[in-house]
Each structure stands twice: as structure tokens, then as C-alpha cells.
Write a protein that holds these residues in place. Structure first.
Motif, PDB file in Angstrom:
ATOM      1  N   UNK A 150       0.823  -1.211   0.000  1.00 48.73           N
ATOM      2  CA  UNK A 150       0.000   0.000   0.000  1.00 48.73           C
ATOM      3  C   UNK A 150       0.859   1.264   0.000  1.00 48.73           C
ATOM      4  N   UNK A 151       2.008   1.200   0.666  1.00 51.86           N
ATOM      5  CA  UNK A 151       2.875   2.367   0.765  1.00 51.86           C
ATOM      6  C   UNK A 151       3.730   2.579  -0.482  1.00 51.86           C
ATOM      7  N   UNK A 152       4.213   1.484  -1.084  1.00 54.52           N
ATOM      8  CA  UNK A 152       5.232   1.593  -2.114  1.00 54.52           C
ATOM      9  C   UNK A 152       4.823   1.037  -3.472  1.00 54.52           C
ATOM     10  N   UNK A 153       3.801   0.197  -3.516  1.00 52.77           N
ATOM     11  CA  UNK A 153       3.425  -0.477  -4.756  1.00 52.77           C
ATOM     12  C   UNK A 153       2.586   0.384  -5.679  1.00 52.77           C
ATOM     13  N   UNK A 154       2.252  -0.180  -6.829  1.00 55.66           N
ATOM     14  CA  UNK A 154       1.366   0.492  -7.760  1.00 55.66           C
ATOM     15  C   UNK A 154       1.890   1.811  -8.297  1.00 55.66           C
ATOM     16  N   UNK A 155       3.201   1.946  -8.395  1.00 52.01           N
ATOM     17  CA  UNK A 155       3.789   3.183  -8.908  1.00 52.01           C
ATOM     18  C   UNK A 155       3.954   4.276  -7.872  1.00 52.01           C
ATOM     19  N   UNK A 156       3.556   3.989  -6.626  1.00 53.99           N
ATOM     20  CA  UNK A 156       3.618   5.036  -5.597  1.00 53.99           C
ATOM     21  C   UNK A 156       5.056   5.399  -5.232  1.00 53.99           C
ATOM     22  N   UNK A 157       5.951   4.416  -5.191  1.00 51.20           N
ATOM     23  CA  UNK A 157       7.348   4.714  -4.856  1.00 51.20           C
ATOM     24  C   UNK A 157       7.982   5.606  -5.925  1.00 51.20           C
ATOM     25  N   UNK A 158       7.730   5.305  -7.188  1.00 52.54           N
ATOM     26  CA  UNK A 158       8.287   6.114  -8.272  1.00 52.54           C
ATOM     27  C   UNK A 158       7.709   7.528  -8.255  1.00 52.54           C
TER      28      UNK A 158
ATOM     29  N   UNK B 269      23.225   7.938  -0.931  1.00 50.48           N
ATOM     30  CA  UNK B 269      23.473   6.979  -2.011  1.00 50.48           C
ATOM     31  C   UNK B 269      24.272   7.569  -3.157  1.00 50.48           C
ATOM     32  N   UNK B 270      24.469   8.890  -3.141  1.00 43.59           N
ATOM     33  CA  UNK B 270      25.230   9.536  -4.202  1.00 43.59           C
ATOM     34  C   UNK B 270      24.515   9.549  -5.535  1.00 43.59           C
ATOM     35  N   UNK B 271      23.181   9.572  -5.506  1.00 42.88           N
ATOM     36  CA  UNK B 271      22.457   9.429  -6.765  1.00 42.88           C
ATOM     37  C   UNK B 271      21.392  10.496  -7.015  1.00 42.88           C
TER      38      UNK B 271
ATOM     39  N   UNK C  25      25.849  10.145 -17.177  1.00 41.97           N
ATOM     40  CA  UNK C  25      26.526  10.238 -15.891  1.00 41.97           C
ATOM     41  C   UNK C  25      25.521  10.076 -14.752  1.00 41.97           C
ATOM     42  N   UNK C  26      24.359  10.708 -14.893  1.00 41.21           N
ATOM     43  CA  UNK C  26      23.301  10.605 -13.886  1.00 41.21           C
ATOM     44  C   UNK C  26      22.867   9.157 -13.693  1.00 41.21           C
ATOM     45  N   UNK C  27      22.644   8.439 -14.784  1.00 41.11           N
ATOM     46  CA  UNK C  27      22.134   7.067 -14.714  1.00 41.11           C
ATOM     47  C   UNK C  27      23.195   6.058 -14.288  1.00 41.11           C
ATOM     48  N   UNK C  28      24.459   6.438 -14.348  1.00 38.68           N
ATOM     49  CA  UNK C  28      25.539   5.504 -14.004  1.00 38.68           C
ATOM     50  C   UNK C  28      25.468   5.040 -12.560  1.00 38.68           C
ATOM     51  N   UNK C  29      24.782   5.793 -11.698  1.00 35.13           N
ATOM     52  CA  UNK C  29      24.625   5.352 -10.306  1.00 35.13           C
ATOM     53  C   UNK C  29      23.977   3.977 -10.238  1.00 35.13           C
ATOM     54  N   UNK C  30      23.094   3.678 -11.180  1.00 30.26           N
ATOM     55  CA  UNK C  30      22.438   2.372 -11.170  1.00 30.26           C
ATOM     56  C   UNK C  30      23.448   1.238 -11.342  1.00 30.26           C
ATOM     57  N   UNK C  31      24.469   1.478 -12.150  1.00 33.71           N
ATOM     58  CA  UNK C  31      25.502   0.467 -12.358  1.00 33.71           C
ATOM     59  C   UNK C  31      26.364   0.295 -11.115  1.00 33.71           C
ATOM     60  N   UNK C  32      26.812   1.397 -10.545  1.00 33.92           N
ATOM     61  CA  UNK C  32      27.724   1.315  -9.414  1.00 33.92           C
ATOM     62  C   UNK C  32      27.038   0.842  -8.133  1.00 33.92           C
TER      63      UNK C  32
ATOM     64  N   UNK D 245       9.939  -3.873  -4.011  1.00 35.62           N
ATOM     65  CA  UNK D 245       9.182  -2.632  -3.875  1.00 35.62           C
ATOM     66  C   UNK D 245      10.104  -1.434  -3.673  1.00 35.62           C
ATOM     67  N   UNK D 246      11.329  -1.701  -3.179  1.00 34.38           N
ATOM     68  CA  UNK D 246      12.284  -0.625  -2.916  1.00 34.38           C
ATOM     69  C   UNK D 246      13.029  -0.159  -4.165  1.00 34.38           C
ATOM     70  N   UNK D 247      12.991  -0.956  -5.223  1.00 32.77           N
ATOM     71  CA  UNK D 247      13.814  -0.662  -6.396  1.00 32.77           C
ATOM     72  C   UNK D 247      13.586   0.748  -6.942  1.00 32.77           C
ATOM     73  N   UNK D 248      12.339   1.226  -7.067  1.00 27.78           N
ATOM     74  CA  UNK D 248      12.176   2.596  -7.589  1.00 27.78           C
ATOM     75  C   UNK D 248      12.860   3.665  -6.740  1.00 27.78           C
ATOM     76  N   UNK D 249      13.076   3.375  -5.462  1.00 26.80           N
ATOM     77  CA  UNK D 249      13.735   4.340  -4.588  1.00 26.80           C
ATOM     78  C   UNK D 249      15.241   4.117  -4.511  1.00 26.80           C
ATOM     79  N   UNK D 250      15.678   2.930  -4.906  1.00 25.36           N
ATOM     80  CA  UNK D 250      17.111   2.658  -4.949  1.00 25.36           C
ATOM     81  C   UNK D 250      17.725   3.120  -6.262  1.00 25.36           C
ATOM     82  N   UNK D 251      16.920   3.202  -7.304  1.00 21.69           N
ATOM     83  CA  UNK D 251      17.414   3.563  -8.626  1.00 21.69           C
ATOM     84  C   UNK D 251      17.302   5.062  -8.894  1.00 21.69           C
ATOM     85  N   UNK D 252      18.050   5.496  -9.905  1.00 25.00           N
ATOM     86  CA  UNK D 252      17.761   6.782 -10.542  1.00 25.00           C
ATOM     87  C   UNK D 252      17.095   6.482 -11.875  1.00 25.00           C
TER      88      UNK D 252
END
Length: 298
Positions: free
Chosen positions: A143-151, A192-194, A218-225, A248-255
Motif C-alpha cells: 500500500x505504501x510503495x506499490x502500484x507506482x507510488x514509490x516512483x 546513495x550519491x544518486x 553520468x546521472x544514470x551511471x549510479x544504477x551500475x555502481x 518494492x524498494x527498487x524505484x527508490x534505490x534507482x535513478x
């Protein structure tokens, strides 16, 4: 009459700021990748990089060894401190809020360096993550993070980089530090430096005249590192029984480009253009932007 170097830099910057959506054509893609994304390998941080190395629209290059971007530095090892000492840093700027510093620890830096605290709000991101994990409830977490809410939440975080006056002031102060003639090497970082770090890095590269395509790269490279570290964290949460679906955390871990675009759209809506955001939103004088170019572009 040939243009002066200052005029060439100004032309490159104007092109980058006005044509943010245009594809890069200044040089072959391979040439950029050969010199860009200079990762600093550390044991206690995974996303520390030299911002230098990129070619600009004019064929010049962003200088290396002057500006570094990074993630939290609280877990650096003794070997890491030796590596960091080799960068000869004069200033370290910490964008983390007190909650993040309390959780991850203050920066561990080479002797003589004291971090400059310039907290840029995460708009409640860390509190949201902690609340979701702490609930241990898969239904509540969905309910908190799913359904596109985290993004959607992350896009709103990026908008605050533009809308929040304190955030703007702290980004601007860091740009002025970097632009100051004779200043030593500077490293800025968040957790996270992102996100906060990624936004400022995008702005700096754009001012330097780096084509949009490569500033975004350069911005998206954080996903690789960060990929291996973040995957390990998700697996740990699952094994500990804290999250049944840690993805569910992936949208908040990624750029994501949609996050960057949210900030850029907000800047255009409020100020008319990214250049006006720099001058009116951040309060940077054209002279400061010219000094930034002079310092960072070779």
C-alpha cells in the motif's frame, strides 16, 4: 575573427541549456565513454566518482581532479582514507539530513578535513523507507510503495530540489565553492550519491557544456555502481523476514530519467528555462557561471 575561449564556452553552455532535449552530435559516442565516468574504487563507499573527463560541445574536456561526487563516507576503511588522501581534497560537502547521519554515521575523512553540512531535504524519503520496512507487513508495504507510488514519490523528491528555497540555497553555495578561483578539489555527497548528488552533477556538467546525452548518462551511471550493493540489501531484508517483496524498494534505490525530468520540468515551469533556474532560482550570477566554466573546462 575567431571566438575567444570564453565565448566558445558561453556558446556551449547556451546550447546545452536551451536544447536540453536535443541529441548529442559533438563527438562520437565512443570518444566520450573512453574518458568519462572515472570511478574511485573504495571498500566503504560504492559511488564515488571524478566528475571530470567528459568532452564538451566545443571539443574541450571537463578537468579531472577538481570535483568529485559520492555516496556516504561514514564506513570508509583505513585503506579508503589513504585513497581519499590522494585526491588532495580541500572541501567535503555533506547533503544528508540529520536522520541520515544518525543512521549511517558521520563522514570518516583524512586528517584535517571536516565536512561542511548542507542538508538538502529528502522530502521524507528515508522516513518512508524506514516506516515501510519497520512495519514488516507485506500488505502495508504494498500500500505504501506499490502500484507506482514509490516512483511517484521519487519524482516529488526531485521537484523539491527546485521548489524548496533552502535546497536551492545549499546547491548554490556548493556551486559557488566550486567556481571560486583558486579553490582546491571538492567532493559533495549524500547517502546513495544518486539523487541530490546526481542533480547537482547534472547541473554542473550542463553548465560546462557537456551534451545532454552524456550528462544524463553520468546521472544514470549510479544504477551500475550501486546495483550489487542494493541487491544485497534487498536480499538481506527478505532473509531477515522484514520484506516479503523487497523489490518494492527498487524505484527508490534507482535513478530514472523520469525523476530527472520531473526536476527539469519544474524548473522550466517556475523559471522558464534551466538557465533562468540557475540565475534566478539558485541566484548564480553569470560571472559565477563563467568562473565555473573557466575552472572546470580545459
Amino acid at each position: 575573427m575567431p571566438l575567444s575561449r570564453r565565448a566558445l564556452l558561453s556558446t556551449a553552455t547556451a546550447t546545452a541549456l536551451v536544447s536540453l532535449a536535443s541529441p548529442a552530435v559533438a563527438a562520437p559516442r565512443r570518444r566520450y565513454r573512453a574518458a568519462a565516468i572515472r570511478h574511485i574504487p573504495l571498500q566503504g563507499a560504492v559511488n564515488v566518482r571524478d566528475l571530470g573527463g567528459y568532452l564538451t560541445y566545443t571539443g574541450d574536456r571537463v578537468r579531472q581532479g577538481l570535483v568529485y561526487r559520492g555516496d556516504a563516507l561514514g564506513k570508509l576503511t583505513d585503506a579508503d582514507l589513504t585513497t581519499l588522501s590522494g585526491l588532495r581534497l580541500a572541501t567535503v560537502v555533506d547533503f544528508r539530513i540529520p536522520l541520515e547521519i544518525q543512521a549511517d554515521g558521520a563522514d570518516r575523512l583524512p586528517g584535517g578535513l571536516v565536512p561542511v553540512s548542507r542538508a538538502v531535504t529528502d522530502n521524507g524519503l528515508n522516513a518512508l523507507i524506514r516506516a515501510a520496512i519497520g512495519s514488516r507487513d507485506p500488505v502495508k508495504q504494498e500500500e505504501m510503495l506499490g502500484g507506482g507510488r514509490a516512483a511517484a514519490f521519487m519524482a516529488e523528491v526531485y521537484r523539491t530540489f527546485v521548489t524548496d528555497a533552502d535546497n536551492r540555497a545549499r546547491f548554490a553555495a556548493t556551486v559557488r565553492d566550486i567556481a571560486r578561483p583558486g579553490a582546491g578539489p571538492l567532493l559533495y555527497h549524500c547517502t546513495s550519491g544518486k539523487d541530490r548528488t546526481g542533480w547537482l552533477s547534472y547541473l554542473l556538467l550542463t553548465v560546462c557544456g557537456v551534451p545532454e546525452r552524456y550528462a544524463v548518462e553520468d546521472f544514470l551511471a549510479s544504477n551500475t555502481f550501486r546495483a550489487a550493493y542494493d541487491a544485497k540489501l534487498r536480499e538481506g531484508l527478505k532473509q531477515a523476514g522484514l520484506m516479503q517483496n523487497p523489490d518494492l524498494l527498487i524505484p527508490m534505490q534507482e535513478v530514472r530519467t523520469e525523476y530527472l525530468n520531473a526536476a527539469l520540468a519544474e524548473a522550466k515551469t517556475r523559471y522558464g528555462s534551466l538557465f533562468r533556474f540557475l540565475t534566478d532560482g539558485l541566484g548564480l550570477e553569470p560571472r559565477t557561471l563563467a568562473q565555473l566554466q573557466d575552472r572546470l573546462v580545459d
